[in-house]
Design a protein around this motif. Structure first.
Motif, short mmCIF file in Angstrom:
data_model
loop_
_atom_site.label_atom_id
_atom_site.label_comp_id
_atom_site.label_asym_id
_atom_site.label_seq_id
_atom_site.Cartn_x
_atom_site.Cartn_y
_atom_site.Cartn_z
N PRO A 131 -2.84 9.75 4.55
CA PRO A 131 -1.95 8.65 4.18
C PRO A 131 -0.99 8.27 5.30
O PRO A 131 0.20 8.57 5.27
CB PRO A 131 -1.21 9.21 2.96
N ASP A 155 0.85 -1.19 0.00
CA ASP A 155 0.00 0.00 0.00
C ASP A 155 0.89 1.23 0.00
O ASP A 155 1.49 1.59 1.02
CB ASP A 155 -0.92 0.00 1.21
N LYS A 178 -8.27 -0.65 3.36
CA LYS A 178 -8.18 -1.34 2.06
C LYS A 178 -7.04 -2.36 2.08
O LYS A 178 -7.19 -3.46 1.53
CB LYS A 178 -7.99 -0.34 0.93
N GLN A 202 -0.84 6.41 -1.90
CA GLN A 202 -0.87 7.53 -2.84
C GLN A 202 0.31 8.48 -2.66
O GLN A 202 0.23 9.65 -2.99
CB GLN A 202 -2.18 8.30 -2.72
N ASN A 238 -3.54 1.65 -3.90
CA ASN A 238 -3.43 3.09 -3.61
C ASN A 238 -2.18 3.68 -4.25
O ASN A 238 -1.39 4.35 -3.60
CB ASN A 238 -3.47 3.34 -2.11
N ARG A 287 -8.21 8.09 -1.65
CA ARG A 287 -8.30 6.62 -1.49
C ARG A 287 -7.88 6.16 -0.10
O ARG A 287 -8.12 5.01 0.26
CB ARG A 287 -7.45 5.93 -2.55
N VAL A 288 -7.23 7.03 0.65
CA VAL A 288 -6.82 6.67 2.02
C VAL A 288 -7.43 7.66 3.01
O VAL A 288 -6.81 8.03 4.01
CB VAL A 288 -5.29 6.58 2.17
#
Length: 182
Positions: free
Chosen positions: A100, A55, A110, A58, A85, A95-96
């Motif tokens: 992050p 992960d 996720k 991002q 991600n 997305r996080v």
């Protein structure tokens, strides 16, 4: 900035140049010199059901993590990792959950879901600027950085017979009086 660049104090590098200098000429050769690269390749080869979920949250490490794990997969002869991600063009880190940070439960949801839906996987994550990490074991349980470092230290002592310090942090000292006291 422009003056410093013109005078040679700043050199701009393309992402490809940074990847070559950091990953291809520093990280991977360093791991090979230590013997760690061969150990990782052997593990991936010997455990054909092992998967790694990475992960990148991002963040800035997307390109470099992909390069390292892709080189490892090539040498192991199989794809063993999936990256999630990995869209690091989103300044909101949507997305996080806008955060992050691998220590935040919502941010790693996720990763945990991806690990637990696989047969034999572990997860590894880094924050947006790659200075913090977190892991998820094969049961989807979060393993903190401190716990992971302790496990690595235990392994290095028990399996490799190494002893002594494994890390040291030294903060910068600004005060002349404190510098003199050092």
């Amino acid at each position: 900035y422009e003056k410093a660049k013109a005078s040679g104090l700043i050199e701009e590098l393309s992402p490809e140049d940074v990847q070559r200098a950091y990953v291809d000429e520093y990280v991977i050769p360093g791991l090979k010199k230590l013997g760690a690269w061969d150990d990782m390749v052997a593990y991936v080869k010997a455990n054909s059901d092992f998967e790694l979920v990475v992960d990148a949250m991002q963040g800035a490490g997307v390109r470099y993590l992909k390069a390292i794990y892709s080189a490892l997969a090539k040498d192991a002869g199989r794809d063993f990792f999936v990256m999630i991600n990995d869209d690091n063009t989103d300044p909101t880190f949507s997305r996080v959950n806008g955060e992050p940070n691998p220590t935040k439960e919502k941010s790693r949801a996720k990763l945990i879901a991806e690990v637990t839906r696989r047969l034999r996987a572990m997860g590894s994550s880094v924050d947006a600027d790659d200075d913090r990490f977190g892991n998820v074991d094969t049961n989807g349980e979060f393993v903190s950085t401190n716990d992971m470092i302790a496990l690595i230290a235990y392994f290095l002592n028990k399996e490799a017979g190494l002893t002594g310090a494994i890390g040291k942090t030294r903060m910068g000292v600004c005060s002349p009086a404190l510098r003199a006291a050092e």
